[in-house]
Each structure stands twice: as C-alpha cells, then as structure tokens.
Design a protein around this motif. Structure first.
Motif, PDB file in Angstrom:
ATOM      1  N   GLY A   1       3.246   3.237 -23.860  1.00 47.79           N
ATOM      2  CA  GLY A   1       2.129   3.656 -23.025  1.00 47.79           C
ATOM      3  C   GLY A   1       2.510   4.749 -22.047  1.00 47.79           C
ATOM      4  N   PHE A   2       3.694   4.666 -21.461  1.00 51.76           N
ATOM      5  CA  PHE A   2       4.162   5.702 -20.525  1.00 51.76           C
ATOM      6  C   PHE A   2       4.253   7.057 -21.215  1.00 51.76           C
ATOM      7  N   MET A   3       4.760   7.050 -22.451  1.00 51.98           N
ATOM      8  CA  MET A   3       4.903   8.308 -23.197  1.00 51.98           C
ATOM      9  C   MET A   3       3.548   8.934 -23.466  1.00 51.98           C
ATOM     10  N   ILE A   4       2.592   8.108 -23.859  1.00 55.21           N
ATOM     11  CA  ILE A   4       1.253   8.625 -24.162  1.00 55.21           C
ATOM     12  C   ILE A   4       0.542   9.068 -22.886  1.00 55.21           C
ATOM     13  N   ALA A   5       0.688   8.287 -21.817  1.00 57.99           N
ATOM     14  CA  ALA A   5       0.061   8.639 -20.540  1.00 57.99           C
ATOM     15  C   ALA A   5       0.603   9.959 -19.998  1.00 57.99           C
ATOM     16  N   THR A   6       1.896  10.181 -20.158  1.00 53.19           N
ATOM     17  CA  THR A   6       2.517  11.435 -19.710  1.00 53.19           C
ATOM     18  C   THR A   6       1.998  12.617 -20.511  1.00 53.19           C
ATOM     19  N   ARG A   7       1.855  12.412 -21.803  1.00 50.03           N
ATOM     20  CA  ARG A   7       1.395  13.495 -22.677  1.00 50.03           C
ATOM     21  C   ARG A   7      -0.053  13.870 -22.414  1.00 50.03           C
ATOM     22  N   HIS A   8      -0.893  12.878 -22.136  1.00 47.58           N
ATOM     23  CA  HIS A   8      -2.329  13.135 -21.990  1.00 47.58           C
ATOM     24  C   HIS A   8      -2.803  13.089 -20.529  1.00 47.58           C
ATOM     25  N   TYR A   9      -1.864  12.941 -19.590  1.00 45.54           N
ATOM     26  CA  TYR A   9      -2.162  12.987 -18.150  1.00 45.54           C
ATOM     27  C   TYR A   9      -3.226  11.956 -17.745  1.00 45.54           C
ATOM     28  N   THR A  10      -3.083  10.762 -18.244  1.00 47.82           N
ATOM     29  CA  THR A  10      -4.048   9.717 -17.889  1.00 47.82           C
ATOM     30  C   THR A  10      -3.566   8.855 -16.715  1.00 47.82           C
ATOM     31  N   TYR A  11      -2.269   8.926 -16.413  1.00 55.32           N
ATOM     32  CA  TYR A  11      -1.702   8.106 -15.335  1.00 55.32           C
ATOM     33  C   TYR A  11      -0.462   8.810 -14.816  1.00 55.32           C
TER      34      TYR A  11
ATOM     35  N   SER B   1      -4.950  -0.371 -21.194  1.00 52.92           N
ATOM     36  CA  SER B   1      -6.073  -0.349 -20.259  1.00 52.92           C
ATOM     37  C   SER B   1      -5.609   0.038 -18.857  1.00 52.92           C
ATOM     38  N   MET B   2      -4.487  -0.524 -18.411  1.00 55.40           N
ATOM     39  CA  MET B   2      -3.974  -0.217 -17.073  1.00 55.40           C
ATOM     40  C   MET B   2      -3.533   1.241 -16.960  1.00 55.40           C
ATOM     41  N   LEU B   3      -3.075   1.810 -18.068  1.00 56.72           N
ATOM     42  CA  LEU B   3      -2.637   3.211 -18.063  1.00 56.72           C
ATOM     43  C   LEU B   3      -3.775   4.174 -18.405  1.00 56.72           C
ATOM     44  N   LYS B   4      -4.984   3.621 -18.584  1.00 54.38           N
ATOM     45  CA  LYS B   4      -6.195   4.422 -18.831  1.00 54.38           C
ATOM     46  C   LYS B   4      -6.048   5.337 -20.044  1.00 54.38           C
ATOM     47  N   LEU B   5      -5.509   4.779 -21.122  1.00 55.96           N
ATOM     48  CA  LEU B   5      -5.233   5.602 -22.295  1.00 55.96           C
ATOM     49  C   LEU B   5      -6.466   5.852 -23.161  1.00 55.96           C
ATOM     50  N   GLY B   6      -7.469   4.998 -23.052  1.00 56.49           N
ATOM     51  CA  GLY B   6      -8.662   5.191 -23.863  1.00 56.49           C
ATOM     52  C   GLY B   6      -8.327   5.160 -25.348  1.00 56.49           C
ATOM     53  N   ALA B   7      -8.731   6.222 -26.057  1.00 52.99           N
ATOM     54  CA  ALA B   7      -8.468   6.304 -27.497  1.00 52.99           C
ATOM     55  C   ALA B   7      -7.193   7.079 -27.803  1.00 52.99           C
ATOM     56  N   HIS B   8      -6.491   7.516 -26.764  1.00 50.60           N
ATOM     57  CA  HIS B   8      -5.289   8.324 -26.983  1.00 50.60           C
ATOM     58  C   HIS B   8      -4.151   7.481 -27.575  1.00 50.60           C
ATOM     59  N   GLY B   9      -3.534   8.002 -28.619  1.00 51.67           N
ATOM     60  CA  GLY B   9      -2.310   7.419 -29.162  1.00 51.67           C
ATOM     61  C   GLY B   9      -2.396   5.978 -29.609  1.00 51.67           C
ATOM     62  N   ARG B  10      -3.519   5.574 -30.152  1.00 52.08           N
ATOM     63  CA  ARG B  10      -3.653   4.185 -30.582  1.00 52.08           C
ATOM     64  C   ARG B  10      -2.633   3.830 -31.671  1.00 52.08           C
ATOM     65  N   LEU B  11      -2.545   4.680 -32.690  1.00 44.94           N
ATOM     66  CA  LEU B  11      -1.614   4.408 -33.784  1.00 44.94           C
ATOM     67  C   LEU B  11      -0.175   4.402 -33.286  1.00 44.94           C
ATOM     68  N   VAL B  12       0.138   5.339 -32.404  1.00 41.73           N
ATOM     69  CA  VAL B  12       1.506   5.453 -31.887  1.00 41.73           C
ATOM     70  C   VAL B  12       1.923   4.216 -31.115  1.00 41.73           C
ATOM     71  N   SER B  13       0.989   3.608 -30.407  1.00 45.70           N
ATOM     72  CA  SER B  13       1.331   2.431 -29.607  1.00 45.70           C
ATOM     73  C   SER B  13       1.194   1.126 -30.386  1.00 45.70           C
ATOM     74  N   TYR B  14       0.169   1.022 -31.218  1.00 44.67           N
ATOM     75  CA  TYR B  14      -0.049  -0.241 -31.925  1.00 44.67           C
ATOM     76  C   TYR B  14       0.943  -0.473 -33.057  1.00 44.67           C
ATOM     77  N   LEU B  15       1.377   0.579 -33.705  1.00 47.65           N
ATOM     78  CA  LEU B  15       2.310   0.406 -34.826  1.00 47.65           C
ATOM     79  C   LEU B  15       3.613  -0.259 -34.401  1.00 47.65           C
ATOM     80  N   PRO B  16       4.323   0.279 -33.393  1.00 50.27           N
ATOM     81  CA  PRO B  16       5.587  -0.378 -33.011  1.00 50.27           C
ATOM     82  C   PRO B  16       5.419  -1.677 -32.245  1.00 50.27           C
ATOM     83  N   THR B  17       4.316  -1.837 -31.523  1.00 49.55           N
ATOM     84  CA  THR B  17       4.176  -3.014 -30.660  1.00 49.55           C
ATOM     85  C   THR B  17       3.430  -4.173 -31.312  1.00 49.55           C
ATOM     86  N   VAL B  18       2.727  -3.917 -32.402  1.00 53.17           N
ATOM     87  CA  VAL B  18       1.970  -4.979 -33.057  1.00 53.17           C
ATOM     88  C   VAL B  18       2.465  -5.240 -34.477  1.00 53.17           C
ATOM     89  N   VAL B  19       2.610  -4.182 -35.259  1.00 55.61           N
ATOM     90  CA  VAL B  19       3.016  -4.339 -36.658  1.00 55.61           C
ATOM     91  C   VAL B  19       4.470  -4.782 -36.765  1.00 55.61           C
TER      92      VAL B  19
END
Length: 221
Positions: A137-147, A66-84
């Motif tokens: 989150g930083f990796m996804i934000a950099t790729r999608h220019y959200t932050y 939320s702080m990085l304003k990712l929205g729907a970007h990279g949900r699987l990429v972030s949730y898999l390593p950080t939650v599963v």
C-alpha cells in the motif's frame, strides 16, 4: 490393506513402502472412500485452510488500502501478493507439514501437529498480510500521491511509525484474525487426526470381516 508401522522382519504378505509411497497409498484410500462424513477433514482440509487464510488476508489488505485512500489504484499489485500468495503458501505448508504427517501418523504427538497447523494458519492468515499489505500500500500510495508516506529508504523510522499508526486502527481485528486462524488450524488438524484413525480402524475391521473398506461394513462395526 491397512497401513502399519513395522520394524524388523515383515509379516508374511506385507509390502514395505517408502514414506512417499505410504502417503500416496493412504490418499488413494481416502479418495475412493464412500462415506464423506468419515474423510471430509482429509479431503477438504487444505481447501478450507487456504480459503480461510485468503479471506482474512483480503480483508486486512482492504483495510490498509482504505486507510491509504488507494481507491482503485493498484488493486492487482496489492491483492496478488497479499491474498493469493497466502492461500498458495497455506495449501503447500498444510499439505507438507500437517496432512502428510497425519496420513501416515508419522508424529507420535497429535498436539504437535495441531500446533504446527495452528502456526501455519496464524502466519499466513494474519501476520503475513499485516506486514505485506501496508508495504504494498505504501508503494502504491507514493506512486499515486494518495497519502503522505515517508520515503522508506530515507526515513525508515518514520515509515515504521506510519505502519504502527495504521495498524493500531485495526489491531482488534488483527488480533481476532490471528487467534481465529490459529484456532481453525488446530481444529482442522484435530479432525484430520480423528478422521485418519477412524479410516484405519474401519480398514482393519474390514480386513477381519473380508468386506470392502469404506462400503458396506459400517453396520457391523
């Protein structure tokens, strides 16, 4: 048959078991135990630990996204390593470092088992996602220019400062998550030790009264 530690000559009728065989023996007793109230910490402790760490990790990851304003970007990429992964790691470490010890009472220090269980929960339910979630989150934000994320290879100090900035916003929750997970881990270990002691006592009592363990002898204890 009750499980006992024995050094030297074995009493007549006894069977020597390896550590892994003793754990399997105890687990078979618990799996077939009729009274769930006696063994629920042993049966469901791993699941409780895993679900708790995954829920905590999920919310931490959600906060950083939320702080990085990712929205729907990279949900699987972030949730898999950080939650599963925390859920899986918690399950494995709790089974190997806590439950296996409890089942055969390998350690003579119950407090040590509680500390070990507490550390596992605090690490995988709080500290691990607090480090990995912003990195993903930083990796996804950099790729999608959200932050505006400084390049970690060129400006590691600036990236670290950004991590500190974001982390300070949820430091209250992070502290609460780590503490609550630690308390949960210690509590689970406490109830597991208490449970295995009760099971062993009832098996011994059943052997003396020649009644099937875990069934009809409760009223005679």
């Amino acid at each position: 048959m009750a499980l006992r530690k024995q050094s030297g000559e074995l009493p007549e009728g006894s069977v020597r078991l390896s550590e892994s065989e003793a754990i399997l023996f105890q687990w078979k007793n618990i799996s077939s135990w009729e009274s769930l109230s006696d063994v629920w910490p042993l049966k469901y402790g791993i699941s409780i630990a895993a679900v708790s760490s995954s829920l905590s990790a999920w919310y931490i990851n959600r906060c950083y996204r939320s702080m990085l304003k990712l929205g729907a970007h990279g949900r699987l990429v972030s949730y898999l390593p950080t939650v599963v992964i925390p859920a899986i790691a918690t399950s494995i470490y709790h089974q190997e470092k806590v439950l296996s010890d409890v089942l055969i009472m390998k350690s003579e220090c119950p407090v040590c088992i509680q500390i070990r269980s507490s550390a596992i929960q605090a690490i995988f339910g709080g500290l691990y996602p607090a480090v990995l979630a912003p990195v993903a989150g930083f990796m996804i934000a950099t790729r999608h220019y959200t932050y505006d994320v400084p390049p970690i290879t060129e400006s590691p100090k600036e990236t670290f400062k950004l991590w500190l900035k974001l982390t300070r916003r949820i430091q209250g929750f992070l502290l609460a998550a780590v503490c609550s997970q630690a308390l949960l881990g210690a509590g689970l270990a406490f109830f597991q030790v208490k449970s295995i002691i009760k099971v062993n006592e009832k098996i011994l009592s059943a052997e003396k009264s020649s009644l099937p363990p875990g069934h009809t002898y409760d009223d005679k204890l």
